[in-house]
Design an enzyme around this catalytic site. Structure first.
Site, PDB file in Angstrom:
ATOM      1  N   ASP A  43     -74.885  20.792  13.666  1.00 46.58           N
ATOM      2  CA  ASP A  43     -74.824  21.630  14.686  1.00 46.58           C
ATOM      3  C   ASP A  43     -73.307  21.095  15.315  1.00 46.58           C
ATOM      4  OD1 ASP A  43     -75.519  23.229  16.905  1.00 46.58           O
ATOM      5  OD2 ASP A  43     -75.590  21.461  18.375  1.00 46.58           O
ATOM      6  N   ASP A  45     -71.828  22.215  19.029  1.00 47.98           N
ATOM      7  CA  ASP A  45     -71.787  22.035  20.527  1.00 47.98           C
ATOM      8  C   ASP A  45     -72.828  20.769  20.848  1.00 47.98           C
ATOM      9  OD1 ASP A  45     -70.254  22.432  22.884  1.00 47.98           O
ATOM     10  OD2 ASP A  45     -72.006  23.523  23.369  1.00 47.98           O
TER      11      ASP A  45
HETATM   12 MG   LIG Z   1     -75.956  21.728  20.085  1.00 44.49          MG
END
Ligand SMILES: [Mg+2]
Length: 319
Positions: A43, A45
């Site tokens: 992932d 962010d």
């Molecule tokens: Mg995230």
């Protein structure tokens, strides 16, 4: 705990009731674990960056994975950017990646329709992040930009002439989302032949002082009035895995999913049969995982990662 036992437990059951703290493992155990996967999905962010700031040592870890020959993919639910735009951001922040390293929900939606040989138009609730990916595979679209109520609702309904060539509706993040767009999307979806795609179902963007509604809020609004359920592209849905297996020949058992959010990132890993690592630089942390461990609900237990650590940079000394 012996690392080979962790791997064996992972392979033998998807319902672990505790996570292993990376810091509790011996260096040789960490090395064995690092050798147990050759594809890394991460992932973005909260794992490698927060907005436009890379997290400590994350750039070095990602580049080291690539240098060591791991297949690496950034997997993001964000539908507002094309893959090229993600690459531009990642390269600017020092990551040695190109478009083939990016899996975004806008890209997945375009691939999904392309795989169906879709040749009609798409009504898009979203941004150019989606429409540029559609254009890249030759799919026509309508709908993006501001579309607010002009005059009365009766007039808006009367003036809406549905385009008979629309064969799909994609709903992603759209800051111009409106009652009129909801009416148009649901009207197109009244035809059961029209394909319904949601990019992702994230509820909100984490900000300390304000609530920014996420794509899930928009998808749910359309879902409610359309009285239909969309095919969702983003985490934790398994469609990502199908694309990675078909196009990049990944082996799920030798794949690690890294995330900061258990109900999307870790759950994607569980849904696809990947190994999972939680980093505590975003949404969830060891205290949350401890709570999941105490739950009697097997669905909540599925959000427990195999391993957790305080930040991605903790891996650097072992690579
Ligand atoms: Mg995230």
């Amino acid at each position: 705990m012996n690392i080979s036992r962790i791997v064996i437990r992972h392979l033998s059951t998807m319902y672990k009731d505790s996570a292993t703290n990376l810091a509790s493992l011996k260096p040789i155990e960490i090395k064995t674990w690092l050798d147990s996967f050759d594809t890394v999905l991460t992932d973005c962010d909260g794992v490698i960056w927060v907005e436009n700031e890379p997290l400590p040592l994350a750039t070095a870890v990602i580049n080291k994975f690539i240098e060591n020959g791991k297949k690496l993919f950034f997997v993001t639910n964000n539908s507002t950017k094309t893959r090229s735009e993600f690459v531009a951001k990642a390269v600017e922040l020092g990551f040695n990646v190109d478009v083939d390293n990016i899996i975004s929900t806008a890209y997945l939606a375009a691939q999904y329709l392309k795989a169906k040989n879709f040749n009609k138009k798409v009504y898009v609730i979203g941004t150019t992040g989606i429409t540029k990916e559609l254009e890249a595979v030759g799919i026509r679209h309508i709908g993006i930009g501001a579309d607010n109520l002009q005059g009365t609702l009766t007039e808006a309904v009367r003036n809406f002439n549905p385009d008979p060539d629309v064969g799909a509706v994609i709903v992603g993040f759209d800051e111009h989302f409106s009652f009129v767009k909801m009416m148009k999307a649901a009207s197109y979806l009244n035809d059961p032949e029209v394909i319904f795609i949601g990019t992702n179902t994230d509820e909100r963007f984490p900000r300390p002082d304000r609530v920014i509604p996420g794509t899930g809020s928009i998808v749910n609004a359309v879902t409610t009035c359309a009285e239909r359920t969309p095919t969702v592209m983003g985490k934790p849905n398994k469609y990502i895995c199908d694309i990675l297996e078909q196009q990049y020949m990944i082996n799920p058992e030798r794949t690690l999913m890294i995330g900061d959010r258990c109900n999307t990132d870790v759950l994607l890993g569980k849904n696809c049969g990947f190994q999972t690592l939680l980093v505590e630089t975003g949404i969830h942390n060891a205290i949350d995982v401890e709570k999941f461990s105490r739950s009697d609900d097997s669905e909540i237990k599925r959000m427990i990662p195999d391993i957790y650590c305080s930040k991605l940079g903790d891996l650097l000394d072992h690579l």
